[in-house]
Design a protein around this motif. Sequence first.
Motif, PDB file in Angstrom:
ATOM      1  N   ALA A   1      60.811  36.696 -24.979  1.00 44.72           N
ATOM      2  CA  ALA A   1      61.120  35.263 -24.990  1.00 44.72           C
ATOM      3  C   ALA A   1      60.913  34.715 -26.393  1.00 44.72           C
ATOM      4  O   ALA A   1      59.919  35.042 -27.053  1.00 44.72           O
ATOM      5  N   SER A   2      61.850  33.880 -26.848  1.00 40.06           N
ATOM      6  CA  SER A   2      61.724  33.354 -28.209  1.00 40.06           C
ATOM      7  C   SER A   2      62.577  32.111 -28.374  1.00 40.06           C
ATOM      8  O   SER A   2      63.585  31.917 -27.683  1.00 40.06           O
TER       9      SER A   2
ATOM     10  N   LEU B   1      64.770  35.693 -23.080  1.00 39.35           N
ATOM     11  CA  LEU B   1      64.697  34.315 -22.615  1.00 39.35           C
ATOM     12  C   LEU B   1      64.871  33.423 -23.834  1.00 39.35           C
ATOM     13  O   LEU B   1      64.044  33.427 -24.746  1.00 39.35           O
ATOM     14  N   ASP B   2      65.948  32.679 -23.859  1.00 40.58           N
ATOM     15  CA  ASP B   2      66.393  31.945 -25.035  1.00 40.58           C
ATOM     16  C   ASP B   2      65.887  30.510 -24.991  1.00 40.58           C
ATOM     17  O   ASP B   2      66.386  29.687 -24.231  1.00 40.58           O
ATOM     18  N   GLY B   3      64.904  30.214 -25.840  1.00 42.29           N
ATOM     19  CA  GLY B   3      64.358  28.861 -25.918  1.00 42.29           C
ATOM     20  C   GLY B   3      64.972  28.024 -27.012  1.00 42.29           C
ATOM     21  O   GLY B   3      64.419  26.988 -27.380  1.00 42.29           O
TER      22      GLY B   3
ATOM     23  N   LEU C   1      66.459  29.396 -21.320  1.00 42.59           N
ATOM     24  CA  LEU C   1      65.149  29.010 -20.822  1.00 42.59           C
ATOM     25  C   LEU C   1      65.080  27.494 -20.719  1.00 42.59           C
ATOM     26  O   LEU C   1      65.192  26.792 -21.723  1.00 42.59           O
TER      27      LEU C   1
ATOM     28  N   SER D   1      63.186  24.542 -20.736  1.00 42.69           N
ATOM     29  CA  SER D   1      61.838  24.142 -21.133  1.00 42.69           C
ATOM     30  C   SER D   1      61.408  22.815 -20.525  1.00 42.69           C
ATOM     31  O   SER D   1      60.234  22.449 -20.595  1.00 42.69           O
TER      32      SER D   1
ATOM     33  N   CYS E   1      57.875  28.631 -24.947  1.00 43.22           N
ATOM     34  CA  CYS E   1      58.452  29.931 -24.587  1.00 43.22           C
ATOM     35  C   CYS E   1      57.444  30.851 -23.909  1.00 43.22           C
ATOM     36  O   CYS E   1      57.829  31.733 -23.134  1.00 43.22           O
TER      37      CYS E   1
ATOM     38  N   GLY F   1      57.776  31.404 -20.289  1.00 49.00           N
ATOM     39  CA  GLY F   1      58.986  32.044 -19.777  1.00 49.00           C
ATOM     40  C   GLY F   1      58.706  33.251 -18.914  1.00 49.00           C
ATOM     41  O   GLY F   1      59.423  33.512 -17.938  1.00 49.00           O
ATOM     42  N   ARG F   2      57.650  34.023 -19.242  1.00 49.04           N
ATOM     43  CA  ARG F   2      57.376  35.237 -18.463  1.00 49.04           C
ATOM     44  C   ARG F   2      57.054  34.926 -17.008  1.00 49.04           C
ATOM     45  O   ARG F   2      57.252  35.762 -16.133  1.00 49.04           O
TER      46      ARG F   2
ATOM     47  N   TYR G   1      57.539  43.303 -19.851  1.00 49.97           N
ATOM     48  CA  TYR G   1      57.524  42.076 -20.646  1.00 49.97           C
ATOM     49  C   TYR G   1      56.832  42.366 -21.966  1.00 49.97           C
ATOM     50  O   TYR G   1      55.720  42.916 -22.004  1.00 49.97           O
TER      51      TYR G   1
END
Length: 300
Positions: free
Chosen positions: A60-61, A91-93, A121, A123, A137, A140-141, A156
Amino acid sequence: MIKGLSSSTRVEIGRFLSAPHHVDRPLDTESYARLIASESLRDVTNVVGADPTDISLLLASDARYFYGLMLSIASVLHHSTGLNNGHIHVLDGGLTRWQKRALMRLVRRSDFAMTLAFHRLDSQQFSTSARMGDSTCTYGRMLAPDVLPELSEILYLDCDVHYGQDVQIMWAVDVRGSAVAAVRDPECPTLSDDCPWIAETSVDASLPYFNAGVLKINLAFWREHGIVARSVALAQSEPEKCRFWDQTILNYLLRNAVIWLPESNNRLQRFAEGADSTEDTLRRVNLHFVGNRKPWLQHS
């Protein structure tokens, strides 16, 4: 040739690290919405259905953590084997279009036939939660079972870790009957060190506490026990109660269903001059650079 990455790709990674930071400023909401609808973004968002038997990775980032994300994926490709037909999920933040294209080039130029998928993602559901800098982020997990409904297991991987071990080692861990496989956190050894709900329940405060940076997750277990809904509810309603945010929430909810892994799978290290980052160490362990100082920020 070094396994996983060609020499041209390693050179390109160097160029990414030296690129001006202004290239990667986060997109505002309106611009991002336009990109979602554009053909150009669909070209770099390669979403595929994964075979449940193939290795699947989740990171995730947002745009700010792109350099760490890039080097984390590069280190996985460099040190791992058996990644053909594997899948990398991000996971696209708020990654930029340029950053997504860079990641696609990195994966395509490796020696492995892998797919790369970006998942938006949302938010907003963490708008009241504690933040790591300006980012949510890290939460996200907690959403992994819903983001990847076709999978029963996932690895993960945090994007501030140099992965010196072959990820096949953790992928081979049997998590059936358990919620997660993880490494104990030396900086927060037990639940009593950061679990605000102990006083309200009969939870054993001496139970060990894991670091959530590198996890083998049993997604089926999480779905069966409603972990997504329960963890999001705690993050939304009581964000100020935990020093380590979603990590503590997951420790609380999964406390009796953890498989404990050797420290080499997730060795915590605070980055400083003279830190243990010898070639031998980088090839043997996963080095997790905790704290605000990161090698890629220091030297990029």
